[in-house]
Design an enzyme around this catalytic site. Sequence first.
Site, PDB file in Angstrom:
ATOM      1  N   LYS A  53      -4.756 -38.839  37.068  1.00 42.95           N
ATOM      2  CA  LYS A  53      -3.914 -38.644  38.256  1.00 42.95           C
ATOM      3  C   LYS A  53      -2.866 -37.565  37.986  1.00 42.95           C
ATOM      4  O   LYS A  53      -2.585 -36.723  38.827  1.00 42.95           O
ATOM      5  CB  LYS A  53      -3.239 -39.966  38.662  1.00 42.95           C
ATOM      6  CG  LYS A  53      -4.230 -41.015  39.179  1.00 42.95           C
ATOM      7  CD  LYS A  53      -3.538 -42.349  39.467  1.00 42.95           C
ATOM      8  CE  LYS A  53      -4.523 -43.402  39.957  1.00 42.95           C
ATOM      9  NZ  LYS A  53      -3.924 -44.720  40.179  1.00 42.95           N
ATOM     10  N   GLN A  97       0.375 -48.641  38.420  1.00 34.17           N
ATOM     11  CA  GLN A  97      -1.013 -48.795  37.983  1.00 34.17           C
ATOM     12  C   GLN A  97      -1.340 -50.270  37.744  1.00 34.17           C
ATOM     13  O   GLN A  97      -0.592 -50.983  37.080  1.00 34.17           O
ATOM     14  CB  GLN A  97      -1.247 -47.968  36.705  1.00 34.17           C
ATOM     15  CG  GLN A  97      -2.696 -47.839  36.275  1.00 34.17           C
ATOM     16  CD  GLN A  97      -3.567 -47.100  37.283  1.00 34.17           C
ATOM     17  OE1 GLN A  97      -3.108 -46.195  37.973  1.00 34.17           O
ATOM     18  NE2 GLN A  97      -4.819 -47.506  37.396  1.00 34.17           N
ATOM     19  N   ASP A 120      -0.220 -45.807  47.507  1.00 30.24           N
ATOM     20  CA  ASP A 120      -1.383 -46.646  47.208  1.00 30.24           C
ATOM     21  C   ASP A 120      -1.721 -47.563  48.395  1.00 30.24           C
ATOM     22  O   ASP A 120      -2.780 -48.176  48.418  1.00 30.24           O
ATOM     23  CB  ASP A 120      -1.084 -47.531  45.982  1.00 30.24           C
ATOM     24  CG  ASP A 120      -1.834 -47.082  44.741  1.00 30.24           C
ATOM     25  OD1 ASP A 120      -2.871 -46.396  44.877  1.00 30.24           O
ATOM     26  OD2 ASP A 120      -1.385 -47.437  43.633  1.00 30.24           O
TER      27      ASP A 120
HETATM   28  N1  GUN Z   1      -6.199 -49.891  39.292  1.00 30.58           N
HETATM   29  C1  GUN Z   1      -7.482 -49.707  39.675  1.00 30.58           C
HETATM   30  N2  GUN Z   1      -7.536 -49.000  40.825  1.00 30.58           N
HETATM   31  C2  GUN Z   1      -6.264 -48.724  41.167  1.00 30.58           C
HETATM   32  C3  GUN Z   1      -5.681 -48.014  42.261  1.00 30.58           C
HETATM   33  O1  GUN Z   1      -6.345 -47.511  43.171  1.00 30.58           O
HETATM   34  N3  GUN Z   1      -4.324 -47.949  42.249  1.00 30.58           N
HETATM   35  C4  GUN Z   1      -3.563 -48.530  41.281  1.00 30.58           C
HETATM   36  N4  GUN Z   1      -2.240 -48.423  41.379  1.00 30.58           N
HETATM   37  N5  GUN Z   1      -4.077 -49.190  40.266  1.00 30.58           N
HETATM   38  C5  GUN Z   1      -5.422 -49.283  40.208  1.00 30.58           C
END
Ligand code: GUN
Length: 289
Positions: A53, A97, A120
Site C-alpha cells: 500500500k 490493518q 477502508d
Molecule cells: N486485512 C485484509 N484485508 C484488509 C483490508 O482490506 N483492509 C484492512 N485494513 N485490513 C485488511
Amino acid sequence: MSATILDGRKLSTEIREELKGRTRKLEEKGVTPGIAGILVGDDPGSATYIGLKEKAAGDVGIRSQMVRLPQDIKEEELLREIETLNADARVHGIFVQLPLPQHLDENRILAAVSPGKDVDGFHPSNVGKAWLGQQAFLPATPVGICEMLVRSGYGNLRDKNVVIVNVDNLVGKPLASILAQEKVGANVMLCHPSTPDLSTYTRQADMVVVAVDRPRFITADMVKDGVIAIDFGSNYIEDASAKTGKRLVGDLDFDTLKEKAEAITPVPGGVGPMTVTMLLANTVTAAES
Ligand code: GUN
C-alpha cells in the site's frame, strides 16, 4: 468456450494512471493527498500488505505515513494514535490493518477512525450509509470487483442472480450492500462455505463470488454455463515445479471453470491488485472533497 480472463493487473495500471492525473490536479491546488496506515504487531502477511500500500501510494503521488506499533500496545494508546491522525489535516485517509491482536477490540478501534477519513469503509457510519444507498466510503475489495466488472463490460447485473460465498465485513456484506441497491438491481444471496447443498444455489447464479480460502472450493459442476466467476481466495499449495515449492491459487478450480465461464478472475492477478488500487482511489476522493 474459453472465458474472458479479467486481468486485474492491467485494469489496476489503467486506474492508477487516472489517479496520477487526479493527484496532479490536487497538487496544482496546493493539496497533496495523504494516507496513513496503522500496523499493530509483526504479522508477516500484514507487513507485506502495508508495504504494498505504501509503495503504490507513492507511485500515484499520495503521501503515505505508516505507523508501526508494538504487538502488546494498550487499546487506549492505539486510540490516541488514531485521534492524532484524525486531527492531522495532511492525512485524508486512514486505515487500520486487520487482523488486530486478540486483546484489542476491533469494533471499538474501527469506530474511532473519523468517518470522513475512513477509506477502508469499515466505520459503522459508512457501513450503514452503504446499506441505505447513501454516499459513503466502501471497502476496497468489493469496489474493486465492481470496477473490474464495469470496465470489462459486465457491469449490468440487473435481474441477475449473484451468489456470494463469503459473509464477512470486508467482502461479502459490503459487496451485497452495493449489488442489492435498486440502481444495480441484482438478486443477491450470501452463502457460507458450510451452507448445505451449496451447489443448489451456485448453479442458479449468473455470477459467483467466492472468498473462503479453500483451494478449488468451487468446481465446474457447481456452476452453470456462461457464469461470471470472481475469486478472492488466497491459498498456497504444494507445487514441486515452482521455485519455492509452493504456488498461489484461489478458491475456484480455475482450469476447468475457465472452459465453462463467460468471464473469470485469475489468482494471482485478478481481484487482488484492484484492492490496493481502490483504497488509493478512496484516498484521492477524500482529498478532493
Ligand atoms: N486485512 C485484509 N484485508 C484488509 C483490508 O482490506 N483492509 C484492512 N485494513 N485490513 C485488511
